[in-house]
Design an enzyme around this catalytic site. Structure first.
Site, PDB file in Angstrom:
ATOM      1  CG  ASP A  37       4.522   3.359   2.858  1.00  0.00           C
ATOM      2  OD1 ASP A  37       4.690   4.579   2.956  1.00  0.00           O
ATOM      3  OD2 ASP A  37       3.972   2.812   1.874  1.00  0.00           O
ATOM      4  CD  GLU A  76       3.422   8.593  -3.217  1.00  0.00           C
ATOM      5  OE1 GLU A  76       2.583   8.055  -3.944  1.00  0.00           O
ATOM      6  OE2 GLU A  76       3.151   9.033  -2.091  1.00  0.00           O
TER       7      GLU A  76
HETATM    8  O1  TEU Z   1      -0.338   8.533  -2.724  1.00  0.00           O
HETATM    9  C1  TEU Z   1      -0.100   9.839  -3.161  1.00  0.00           C
HETATM   10  C2  TEU Z   1      -0.865  10.420  -4.295  1.00  0.00           C
HETATM   11  O2  TEU Z   1      -0.884  11.630  -4.399  1.00  0.00           O
HETATM   12  C3  TEU Z   1      -1.571   9.664  -5.339  1.00  0.00           C
HETATM   13  O3  TEU Z   1      -0.965   8.514  -5.732  1.00  0.00           O
HETATM   14  C4  TEU Z   1      -3.010   9.483  -4.929  1.00  0.00           C
HETATM   15  O4  TEU Z   1      -3.163   8.246  -4.289  1.00  0.00           O
HETATM   16  C5  TEU Z   1      -4.027   9.506  -6.043  1.00  0.00           C
HETATM   17  O5  TEU Z   1      -3.739   8.523  -6.983  1.00  0.00           O
HETATM   18  C6  TEU Z   1      -4.257  10.840  -6.673  1.00  0.00           C
HETATM   19  O6  TEU Z   1      -5.119  10.678  -7.787  1.00  0.00           O
HETATM   20  C7  TEU Z   1       0.097   8.152  -1.453  1.00  0.00           C
HETATM   21  C8  TEU Z   1      -0.223   6.694  -1.205  1.00  0.00           C
HETATM   22  O7  TEU Z   1       0.507   5.897  -2.089  1.00  0.00           O
HETATM   23  C9  TEU Z   1      -1.713   6.512  -1.320  1.00  0.00           C
HETATM   24  O8  TEU Z   1      -2.110   5.176  -1.243  1.00  0.00           O
HETATM   25  C10 TEU Z   1      -2.346   7.344  -0.218  1.00  0.00           C
HETATM   26  O9  TEU Z   1      -3.738   7.332  -0.356  1.00  0.00           O
HETATM   27  C11 TEU Z   1      -1.867   8.788  -0.248  1.00  0.00           C
HETATM   28  O10 TEU Z   1      -0.465   8.922  -0.417  1.00  0.00           O
HETATM   29  C12 TEU Z   1      -2.204   9.469   1.057  1.00  0.00           C
HETATM   30  O11 TEU Z   1      -1.434   8.949   2.092  1.00  0.00           O
END
Ligand code: TEU
Length: 550
Positions: A96, A246
């Site tokens: 990741d 993502e």
């Molecule tokens: O997540 C990105 C993101 O924008 C959302 O999923 C966020 O975690 C939240 O749910 C908004 O309500 C990614 C990662 O998967 C997450 O774990 C991290 O906290 C985030 O990026 C920052 O790196």
């Protein structure tokens, strides 16, 4: 055909997967010890969320050093052993890469803070008076997206936590540094990458107030994002590896470009539109019943348009940021087993690469934490306070967290019925739900009809049938909100997938003639007679293939 079309990917959140050294936290050796279990699922890749050096304010998404392993999880030798031992089992590792931001503990940021101009240009610093941030943008975790640094008399941008400073991708040196990180892990034998919020990396040079929103329209799928991804992929030669981006608040048009092989950017994209159909007015912190009609329409649009334009979806219900699907769109009580299996089918027969998040294959539920002291997630704790400030009672705020908190997906993996679910000998870092007494790997391994064994069958079906891997898709019963149904088509093969999303029996608006079809999988006993299908029982799911060519 790309190999990832046949593949299923297993997502691991190491902190909650398996604790090998009895400190209450999962670790890399824990993953190694469970590789045979992962192999038994039939999956091809493991995507592990970050275990790099980090102060862990956001559980590893705040990276302090991309080439060092956080001692909480183990050592570089452990990681090398994991890559090797997974490889022996035919399983590739996807790491990741959190490249939108670094931890403020990262050496680059520390140098920037000391006033080193070269490193200040690695981040997004802007002038401004201490009272007024450069723009009105808000952080995804609540509050302003800017933090003031008195010694520099400047603000820095953080779209996430204040300890996660956004990198300046407009600086070619930053892009080179990140390419070197990819090269480093490629050399170690990693087979693919997941790129965290990678559609947020390109910010405009001139930043302005957002008069209609929180700022996201300026930086989501930003001005140079496609250029940057092409450059990253070409210069690190990852075009033939499996990569997934993502994408936060993205659009279909952009996801087609990210994932179309001719563009040479990524293999596939995660988007979250289908996981907002229970957000009231788009607000995650306002509860609402899921809008199934909207869910169906979203899947139809994304699936058919991606097919038309040769894009590729990563398909999923669960990850470490999402509540458990059986608690969300299923029925975790009366129809726990039926609904978990039905929801699995909805995703696994789609056109795209399915992801299974640890514990989903057991039908793990939201843990049902009842006090704020049980929560660990930075976002949940921030929003709890915001909700109280907005006038919600503690009870109401906890009710919302109980359904929306990211910790719902982070409770320990349930291995057996022991005190801590066989996850650890010691009290885990986060609470174990009571239902581990019967929802666990050991029990479900022994039950031929378990959710676990159903997932194994679904993974196997994708391996065996080209129509699932590569067939076209057409949606059925578009107007009937309770029925999530589609056809997959390839060279005369026709696969029909029918799912009842509700706990009521539904009568199909048009009967389905099942003569000439064989049932590949169903969560109910099917009588095997060639007949006409007129209705679906509560959460019933059936997958049928025409016999002649199947
Ligand atoms: O997540 C990105 C993101 O924008 C959302 O999923 C966020 O975690 C939240 O749910 C908004 O309500 C990614 C990662 O998967 C997450 O774990 C991290 O906290 C985030 O990026 C920052 O790196």
């Amino acid at each position: 055909m790309n190999n990832f079309k046949k593949s299923t990917i297993y997502q691991i959140y190491p902190k909650s997967f398996y604790d090998s050294n009895g400190d209450g936290t999962g670790d890399i050796q824990g993953i190694i010890q469970k590789l045979d279990y992962i192999k038994s699922l039939g999956v091809d890749y493991i995507w592990s969320t970050p275990f790099f050096a980090s102060p862990m304010n956001d559980n590893g998404y705040d990276v302090e050093d991309y080439r060092k392993i956080n001692p909480l999880f183990g050592t570089m030798e452990d990681v090398e052993e994991l890559i090797a031992k997974a490889g022996e089992r035919g399983i590739g590792l996807m790491f990741d890469m959190v490249f939108n931001h670094t931890s403020t503990k990262h050496e680059w940021f520390r140098k920037a803070l000391s006033g080193d101009r070269n490193y200040m240009d690695y981040y997004i610093f802007r002038d401004g008076s201490p009272e007024t941030p450069p723009t009105n943008w808000t952080s995804k975790f609540g509050g302003s997206a800017w933090e003031y640094v008195p010694s520099l008399k400047k603000w820095y941008l953080h779209l996430f936590d204040v300890t996660q400073a956004d990198l300046n991708w407009n600086n070619p040196n930053v892009r080179e540094e990140l390419k070197n990180v990819i090269r480093f892990w490629k050399k170690k034998g990693v087979k693919g990458f997941r790129f965290d919020v990678v559609n947020l990396i390109s910010k405009p040079e001139v930043l302005e107030d957002d008069t209609t929103g929180d700022g996201r329209r300026f930086y989501s799928d930003g001005p140079h994002v496609h250029e940057f991804l092409k450059e990253l992929a070409a210069d690190t030669e990852i075009e033939d590896m499996i990569t997934v981006g993502e994408m936060s608040s993205t659009s279909l048009e952009h996801c087609i470009r990210y994932s179309n092989p001719d563009e040479k950017e990524l293999s596939m994209c995660f988007n979250f539109h289908h996981l907002k159909v229970d957000y009231k007015d788009g607000n995650k912190w306002e509860l609402m019943e899921p809008d199934y009609q909207k869910l169906k329409e979203l899947f139809e649009t994304w699936q058919t348009e991606m097919e038309k334009h040769n894009g590729w979806n990563a398909v999923f219900w669960c990850n470490h940021d999402q509540p458990r699907i059986v608690s969300r769109f299923g029925n975790e009580k009366k129809y726990w087993k039926e609904s978990a299996k039905m929801l699995a089918v909805c995703i696994h027969m789609l056109r795209g690469t399915p992801y299974i998040f640890q514990g989903e294959e057991l039908g793990m539920t939201n843990p049902g934490y009842e006090e704020i002291g049980e929560y660990r997630d930075v976002e949940s704790i921030h929003y709890y306070h915001i909700l109280l400030e907005e006038g919600k009672t503690q009870k109401e705020a906890l009710e919302i967290l109980g359904q929306r908190s990211r910790d719902n997906g982070r409770s320990p993996m349930q291995w057996n019925s022991d005190k801590y679910a066989g996850f650890s000998e010691k009290e885990p870092w986060i609470g174990v739900p009571e239902n581990h007494r019967f929802i666990n790997v050991e029990a479900e391994n022994q039950d031929a009809d378990s959710i676990l064994n159903y997932y194994r069958k679904l993974v196997d079906l994708r391996k065996r049938y080209t129509v699932i891997q590569d067939g076209g898709i057409e949606f059925l019963f578009q107007k009937q909100r309770e029925v999530f149904a589609y056809k997959r088509l390839l060279d005369g093969q026709e696969l029909i997938v029918l799912n009842n999303l509700t706990e009521k029996e539904v009568f199909l608006q048009e009967a389905i003639i099942s003569k000439g079809y064989e049932c590949l999988i169903s969560n109910y006993e099917q009588d095997g007679k060639d007949s006409t299908l007129q209705s679906l029982r509560p959460y019933e799911s059936i997958v049928m293939l025409n016999k002649q060519v199947g």
